[in-house]
Design an enzyme around this catalytic site. Structure first.
Site, PDB file in Angstrom:
ATOM      1  N   ALA A 262       0.845  -1.183   0.000  1.00 35.99           N
ATOM      2  CA  ALA A 262       0.000   0.000   0.000  1.00 35.99           C
ATOM      3  C   ALA A 262       0.883   1.236   0.000  1.00 35.99           C
ATOM      4  O   ALA A 262       2.096   1.129   0.192  1.00 35.99           O
ATOM      5  CB  ALA A 262      -0.895   0.020   1.230  1.00 35.99           C
ATOM      6  N   MET A 263       0.272   2.392  -0.224  1.00 32.58           N
ATOM      7  CA  MET A 263       1.056   3.617  -0.323  1.00 32.58           C
ATOM      8  C   MET A 263       0.379   4.760   0.426  1.00 32.58           C
ATOM      9  O   MET A 263      -0.822   5.000   0.267  1.00 32.58           O
ATOM     10  CB  MET A 263       1.224   3.972  -1.814  1.00 32.58           C
ATOM     11  N   ASN A 265       0.207   8.029   0.274  1.00 28.17           N
ATOM     12  CA  ASN A 265      -0.017   9.353  -0.322  1.00 28.17           C
ATOM     13  C   ASN A 265      -0.896  10.216   0.585  1.00 28.17           C
ATOM     14  O   ASN A 265      -1.910   9.754   1.096  1.00 28.17           O
ATOM     15  CB  ASN A 265      -0.734   9.201  -1.666  1.00 28.17           C
ATOM     16  N   GLU A 298      -0.026   2.650   7.015  1.00 27.66           N
ATOM     17  CA  GLU A 298      -0.153   3.796   6.099  1.00 27.66           C
ATOM     18  C   GLU A 298      -0.690   5.017   6.840  1.00 27.66           C
ATOM     19  O   GLU A 298      -0.267   6.137   6.598  1.00 27.66           O
ATOM     20  CB  GLU A 298      -1.048   3.454   4.901  1.00 27.66           C
TER      21      GLU A 298
HETATM   22  N1  PHE Z   1       5.789   3.440   1.263  1.00 26.91           N
HETATM   23  C1  PHE Z   1       5.003   2.246   1.177  1.00 26.91           C
HETATM   24  C2  PHE Z   1       4.839   1.758   2.606  1.00 26.91           C
HETATM   25  O1  PHE Z   1       5.700   1.160   3.176  1.00 26.91           O
HETATM   26  C3  PHE Z   1       5.581   1.163   0.376  1.00 26.91           C
HETATM   27  C4  PHE Z   1       5.733   1.429  -1.083  1.00 26.91           C
HETATM   28  C5  PHE Z   1       6.969   1.767  -1.605  1.00 26.91           C
HETATM   29  C6  PHE Z   1       4.675   1.321  -1.934  1.00 26.91           C
HETATM   30  C7  PHE Z   1       7.145   1.998  -2.947  1.00 26.91           C
HETATM   31  C8  PHE Z   1       4.830   1.538  -3.275  1.00 26.91           C
HETATM   32  C9  PHE Z   1       6.081   1.856  -3.784  1.00 26.91           C
HETATM   33  O2  PHE Z   1       3.915   2.010   3.248  1.00 26.91           O
HETATM   34 ZN    ZN Z   2       5.728   2.315   4.957  1.00 23.39          ZN
END
Ligand code: PHE
Ligand code: ZN
Length: 856
Positions: A262-263, A265, A298
């Site tokens: 997941a991401m 944003n 997240e």
């Molecule tokens: N930043 C996200 C997380 O750990 C992981 C992620 C990294 C998702 C790169 C997509 C691309 O919560």
């Molecule tokens: Zn993360």
């Protein structure tokens, strides 16, 4: 070396950006194959020595570029474009064309099913427009999304919706504004048709937050658990860390095509649907657990990652290690703390230790990176979280909180480094953590050797601890680290008090003495897995048994149990013994008797250590002997206690399914019983009945897994039924594919071939690819490590194909093939042959190139 394969970047070469962007306006005219992106940035020079502005860009068609309204020529660079001699302050307008439908790498703007969505971390924004694609450039975003009204009724971006309206030709638009400056990796856009679940959360200070969850049409009933998890996470972060949500709306969108979990944003999380959708019939207890933890992860990023972000990608663990630690704390509060911890220890031992002793070994803050996507690793995430946990252990709950408060208030709105984090911890607690900082720069798994003696006459217990970190692929020299070694001393007899303490190991060798130990003690080391290290300690079965019976720390009890069983397996493997040592049998007899009192912990204890865990305990392994020995012990325990397994299994049946702790624990133990029962003759009927009467996916999958592990003919029969029932359900079909791909049998390569020609297979869907090829490479030990090398060849053939579609996923799947140092010479040679094939491939991605080149 092809153009894909550029040099590594070094942390030591970091330079602050020469320009900043205070504001950016983005306009997306969404079309399947030709989306027009207009970006208008307000740019300021911050370093007068830097005259040219270099922007990152990848796979873009540049339609035009204007500086303060004047169209300007640009020169192309390896990374993107260069604008020479720009003014100190100007408006930059860029128009680009991109092709979302044919974007199967799933970075930048792409289509998942019918919906447009984005993925910008780490460096996906440069596939949307030319920009300073680095986390220390933070801007305020305004985003206008224009799309077909029928195909895309929902138009989403970060922040708050400030305006919307209709456009020509059946199109419409929405304008979003995010008041918080952010790096471009946190930018997101979604446009599509969904079902929407809505709820509200009132923050501690009384603000109302709208919660919205977007799922594929028809999936509303599977979204409730995710939404409930979100509310729990929001409340927990307020209560535990005093951190409140900061926007008026929080959106989560579930998509089927996603490279990761997941991401985070800002205000618009995008999730792999696997970590959103759940109901009793289609999701397991483990799925429910994972959803709660990823949703929380997240959400927690909103402060640790978004409000305070990373200066550069070498600092990734600043946000990931810390946020994993926070989600682990949360999970421990929501479910059983002991079980949560045991599973984290498994991840460390099975995956992180392997990475740290292989060709991709790197510190939690890497010093050199070729392809950033390769560093979203178990080391940066899970070892990173262990490092934060050690700080928590050293500073205590309150000290850690003080440090967090200092970190957040000091750096809110900034892009900072791991050093800044440690500094905040130091300053808030007036503690010297200079030795501790070594954990950020040193890779490898320290080994603590223990020499232990109890003197009955002086009633003293003496412990000599020695630490040594073996050299790793990336670093030959190692320094001693500051290691908190938690220990528990229990009387072997079980009579009298035990004692728990955290020893601070700071030197290479150190002596610790305990006074007034009047009765013979057994020592449990590294209780709670207080540090990401290995312990070398020759304990006796008698002492291990005392720890299992009398220690208060559940992790130590489980660990002692696993150690006893591991020792037995190695003994069988070495002697090719027909006879099995007695101690695991006595142990299991005792555990089975007490199973009902602590079902969850005992289930973990009854589970034999995995092949991967066993492999980590030796420098060299004999794959066949180890698999054989594990199997032999399993069968023996299954037969010896067949009546007990059966009785226990019957006693554990639950009423109607509910994801509720007590039930989860019983189901876990019942699944373990089934796995043993499947090794016995009389089990067919039990398995068939269990499958037939199951009202939930956890129990159903337990039956299928048990049949699969024992290669029962019943497996095929039940799998056919399962497919018939679930063929239209992508998440459940992933389980079906994985069960087939993980089955260890002589024909497993033809099975894989069949799976990949199955109508529901697609190389474009990472979940599907992982469930087939990932399961095979990581968990089908027998099939993957076939002596003739055909397993390695099979994976390699596939990687060559996948790399052209989705290099990120390809680079993850190669992991088991580059960690070959423990294997016999024959297998190593067969692997190197395949790695060479990859290495010589002309258009190999940078992702795979980095790993292959290191592995060779
Ligand atoms: N930043 C996200 C997380 O750990 C992981 C992620 C990294 C998702 C790169 C997509 C691309 O919560
Ligand atoms: Zn993360």
């Amino acid at each position: 070396m092809s153009s894909n394969q550029s040099r590594a970047m070094k942390l030591a070469d970091y330079q602050a950006p020469g320009f900043s962007v205070s504001d950016i306006y983005l306009e997306f005219d969404l079309q399947d194959e030709q989306t027009r992106v207009t970006a208008i940035s307000q740019v300021q020079r911050v370093d007068s020595a830097i005259r040219d502005l270099e922007l990152d860009g990848k796979k873009l068609i540049l339609e035009g570029l204007w500086i303060n309204g004047t169209q300007t020529e640009v020169s192309l660079t390896e990374q993107g474009i260069r604008l020479t001699e720009v003014p100190d302050q100007f408006e930059l307008r860029i128009e680009t064309l991109i092709d979302p439908v044919n974007n199967h790498a799933l970075e930048g703007l792409y289509k998942s099913g019918g919906a447009f969505c984005t993925q910008c971390e780490a460096q996906g924004f440069r596939r949307i427009t030319y920009f300073l694609d680095r986390p220390d450039v933070m801007a305020r975003y305004r985003v206008k999304v224009i799309a077909d009204k029928q195909d895309c009724p929902y138009l989403l971006a970060n922040g708050n919706l400030i305006d919307s309206g209709d456009a020509e030709q059946g199109r419409h638009w929405a304008l979003w504004e995010d008041p918080f400056p952010k790096p471009c990796y946190l930018f997101a856009l979604v446009a599509g048709d969904f079902d929407k679940l809505e709820d509200q959360f009132t923050t501690h200070s009384g603000r109302q937050v709208e919660l919205q969850l977007f799922v594929d049409k028809g999936n509303v009933s599977r979204g409730q658990h995710a939404l409930d998890s979100l509310k729990k996470a929001m409340a927990w972060d307020e209560q535990k860390y005093g951190l409140e949500y900061d926007l008026d709306i929080y959106m989560i969108v579930a998509v089927d095509f996603f490279n990761m979990g997941a991401m985070e944003n800002k205000g618009l999380n995008i999730f792999n649907s696997k970590y959103v959708l759940a109901d009793a019939a289609s999701a397991t207890d483990q799925d429910y657990f994972n959803i709660e933890s990823v949703i929380a992860h997240e959400y927690f990023h909103n402060w640790t990652g978004n409000r305070v972000t990373c200066r550069d990608w070498f600092q990734l663990s600043l946000k990931e290690g810390l946020t994993v630690f926070r989600d682990q704390q949360f999970s421990a509060d929501m479910a059983s703390a002991a079980i949560v911890r045991i599973n984290q220890v498994r991840v460390m031992r099975e995956h992180q230790f392997a990475e740290d002793s292989g060709p991709m070994a790197h510190p939690i803050r890497p010093a050199e990176v070729m392809e950033m996507n390769n560093f979203y690793s178990v080391t940066v995430y899970d070892k990173g979280a262990e490092v934060i946990r050690m700080l928590h252990t050293l500073l205590g709950e309150q000290g850690f909180r003080k440090g967090m408060d200092c970190y957040i208030s000091r750096h809110d709105g900034q892009a900072v480094t791991c050093d800044d984090f440690v500094q905040a911890m130091e300053d808030a607690n007036q503690r010297d953590l200079s030795l501790f900082r070594g954990w950020y720069s040193q890779s490898g798994t320290p080994v603590i050797s223990v020499d232990c003696e109890w003197d009955e006459s002086t009633q003293q217990l003496r412990l000599d601890l020695t630490q040594k970190t073996p050299p790793t692929a990336d670093q030959a020299e190692k320094q001693p680290l500051h290691i908190p070694v938690a220990i528990e001393v229990v009387p072997v007899s079980g009579q009298g008090e035990g004692r728990s303490e955290v020893l601070s190991l700071t030197g290479q060798q150190q002596r610790f003495t305990f006074e007034n130990i009047s009765a013979e003690p057994a020592v449990a080391l590294l209780t709670g897995f207080s540090a990401p290290v290995k312990v070398d300690y020759q304990s006796t079965p008698g002492h291990q048994l005392a720890v299992i019976l009398y220690a208060s720390d559940p992790v130590a009890r489980w660990d002692a149990c696993q150690q006893l069983v591991s020792d037995a397996i190695f003994t069988i493997a070495q002697n090719d013994a027909r006879t099995v040592p007695d101690f695991p049998i006595e142990l299991f007899a005792g555990l089975l008797e007490q199973a009902q009192t602590e079902p969850a912990l005992i289930a973990e204890m009854l589970e034999l250590p995995s092949f991967e865990t066993l492999a980590q305990q030796r420098d060299r392994i004999d794959v066949d002997a180890l698999l054989g020995a594990r199997k032999q012990l399993k069968t023996l325990l299954a037969e010896k206690f067949s009546a007990q397994w059966q009785r226990l299994f019957i006693q554990l049946s639950n009423p109607q399914y509910d994801y509720q702790q007590q039930q989860v624990e019983r189901r876990r133990l019942s699944g373990v019983c089934l796995s043993y029962l499947a090794c016995t003759e009389a089990s067919l009927d039990i398995l068939r009945q269990a499958y037939k009467h199951s009202d939930n996916m956890t129990d159903t999958l337990a039956v299928l897994k048990a049949c699969q592990a024992e290669n029962l003919p019943l497996f095929d029969e039940l799998m056919q039924d399962f497919e018939q029932r679930w063929h239209d359900d992508p998440l459940v079909m992933d389980k079906w594919f994985a069960l087939h791909a993980g089955r260890q049998h002589p024909g497993c390569l033809s099975t894989l071939q069949l799976l990949m020609s199955h109508g529901r297979y697609s190389i474009n869907n990472p979940n599907r690819v992982r469930s087939v090829m990932g399961t095979f490479a990581f968990y089908n030990t027998e099939g993957f490590h076939r002596r003739d090398g055909s397993g390695y060849r099979f994976l390699t053939d596939y990687l060559l194909e996948l790399d052209a579609v989705n290099p990120q996923v390809a680079a993850r799947l190669i992991t088991p093939m580059i960690q070959y140092a423990k294997l016999d010479e024959n297998r190593q040679q067969k692997i190197r042959l395949q790695l060479l094939r990859l290495f010589e491939h002309k258009s190999l991605s940078r992702d795979l190139y980095e790993k292959v080149q290191k592995a060779l």
